[in-house]
Design an enzyme around this catalytic site. Structure first.
Site, PDB file in Angstrom:
ATOM      1  N   GLU A  25       0.171  -1.032   5.647  1.00 52.19           N
ATOM      2  CA  GLU A  25       1.284  -0.611   6.499  1.00 52.19           C
ATOM      3  C   GLU A  25       1.110   0.849   6.865  1.00 52.19           C
ATOM      4  O   GLU A  25       1.333   1.266   7.997  1.00 52.19           O
ATOM      5  CB  GLU A  25       2.619  -0.827   5.768  1.00 52.19           C
ATOM      6  CG  GLU A  25       3.850  -0.661   6.651  1.00 52.19           C
ATOM      7  CD  GLU A  25       4.341   0.769   6.814  1.00 52.19           C
ATOM      8  OE1 GLU A  25       5.152   1.027   7.711  1.00 52.19           O
ATOM      9  OE2 GLU A  25       3.913   1.666   6.048  1.00 52.19           O
ATOM     10  N   ASP A  35       0.831  -1.207   0.000  1.00 48.67           N
ATOM     11  CA  ASP A  35       0.000   0.000   0.000  1.00 48.67           C
ATOM     12  C   ASP A  35       0.866   1.258   0.000  1.00 48.67           C
ATOM     13  O   ASP A  35       2.058   1.215   0.301  1.00 48.67           O
ATOM     14  CB  ASP A  35      -0.942   0.011   1.206  1.00 48.67           C
ATOM     15  CG  ASP A  35      -0.207   0.056   2.538  1.00 48.67           C
ATOM     16  OD1 ASP A  35       0.756  -0.699   2.708  1.00 48.67           O
ATOM     17  OD2 ASP A  35      -0.590   0.869   3.411  1.00 48.67           O
TER      18      ASP A  35
HETATM   19 ZN   LIG Z   1       6.638   2.566   3.720  1.00 51.61          ZN
END
Ligand SMILES: [Zn+2]
Length: 387
Positions: A146, A85
């Site tokens: 993340e 992501d």
């Molecule tokens: Zn990163």
């Protein structure tokens, strides 16, 4: 095809990078990039497992796990990980390529954070295999979410991994290894006052805005010390200018490389809010109303703290030396999936992979840095299997 002495193919690396960055993948919308990576990984001859994290987080896909069988089965397995992501803006991504430098057209982030990491890993594995360099099993974990609080990694079952050591590739710089990263606490504070008409009977109210302001005005925030930071990032409350506000919610965080300092700063922030509300009361009719503060603290992630003598540091330094480079270790103020893997007992550090000016529309990558990173990953995996 341009093949470097190390076996890293820089033309292929560039092609992979441009392919992946053009696929937008904001957190929870990693479906398209995950499918593309599944295809790439299957073409490399491995089975890709997708876990349940996507369903739990309301996203389009789970984390990906791919296992590459080693040519030296007796060598310890090795974890490699990056996240799929990106932060926004990432609606559509139009990279601007100038030789080895890739920028954006300033309407979006580039997403080199963390696709530079993914590409360096893929290229390292390809080169290892093409050059028949002996290596142990490699476990590749590509995470979701993340950027929204390491949530993909947190939902990943590390019990599925055999690796006891490895690398996360998710930080700026090149030939630099993050061995220390902070632990973080998230704070959510709700201040309850009492609503009243601001023009007719303000003395019958308790302003939650004023209480919050008092608490915050006396609070240590920003850079607290060289290891500790604190920030209040969101404040919400009040309904109208003619109403004494009865509720304010403040959300913030504190981070520190030292858990003691983290707890001290958290206690300070809590105490400021509680002290500001304490003793605030008003008598309305025959009833005493007291202001109240509720402070909720949640540990977002644990600290990363790898010794310079740890085997992972020695392996990466050995790989750097073999490539004629120095590799320094350093601390960062940011958390990454490495914090999560480390908390679960895997000896892991975070290797710089060439991303620059991340989390901005000025983000750029020098593909030569990504190639160096791939070479370091390759060298590390090679040394990890050395008898
Ligand atoms: Zn990163």
């Amino acid at each position: 095809m341009r093949a470097e002495p190390s076996g890293i193919n820089t033309a292929r690396l560039k092609e992979d990078f441009l392919d992946l960055v053009c696929i937008p993948s904001p957190s929870r919308h990693e479906g398209a990039i995950a499918r593309r990576l599944e295809t790439i990984l299957r073409d490399m001859g491995v089975i890709v497992e997708v876990d349940e994290a996507g369903e739990r987080l309301g996203g389009e896909t789970g984390n990906l796990l791919a296992r590459f069988a080693g040519t030296r089965p007796e060598a310890p397995p090795f974890l490699l990980s990056s996240h799929m992501d990106t932060v926004g803006p990432a609606g559509a991504i139009h990279p601007v390529v100038d030789g080895d430098i890739v920028r954006t057209d300033k309407t979006s982030v580039l997403g080199g954070d963390d696709k530079a990491g993914i590409v360096a890993i893929l290229e390292a594995i390809r080169a290892l295999r093409e050059c028949a360099i002996p290596h142990g099993d490699i476990e590749l974990v590509l995470t979701i979410c993340e950027e929204s609080g390491l949530r993909g990694a947190k939902h990943f079952d590390t019990g599925r991994l055999r690796s006891r050591r490895g690398l996360v590739l998710d930080v700026d710089g090149v030939s630099e290894l993050i061995t220390r990263a902070p632990a973080a606490n998230h704070l959510s504070v709700t201040i309850h006052g009492l609503a009243a008409h601001a023009g007719i009977c303000p003395e019958q109210g308790l302003s939650a805005v004023q209480i919050a302001a008092e608490a915050i005005a006396g609070m240590r925030l920003g850079r607290v010390d060289e290891e500790t930071t604190a920030n209040l990032g969101v404040i919400q409350g009040g309904l109208a200018t003619n109403i004494v506000p009865d509720r304010v919610v403040v959300r913030g965080e504190t981070r520190s490389l030292s858990v003691e300092k983290l707890e001290a700063q958290t206690a300070h922030m809590r105490q400021r809010f509680e002290a500001a509300a304490s003793g605030r009361e008003v008598l309305v009719g025959d009833r005493v109303h007291r202001a109240e503060t509720k402070v909720e603290v949640r540990r977002q992630y644990q600290a990363l703290d790898v010794s310079d003598d740890a085997s992972i540091v020695r392996l990466v330094r050995g790989a750097a030396a073999a490539a004629g480079r120095a590799c320094r270790t350093r601390a960062t103020g940011g958390g990454s999936d490495a914090n999560v893997f480390a908390a679960r007992g895997i000896e892991v550090a975070n290797l710089g992979c060439g991303m620059r000016e991340i989390h901005t529309v000025n983000e750029w990558v020098d593909l030569r840095d990504v190639a160096v990173t791939a070479e370091l990953v390759l060298g590390t995996v090679r040394l990890n299997a050395a008898p």
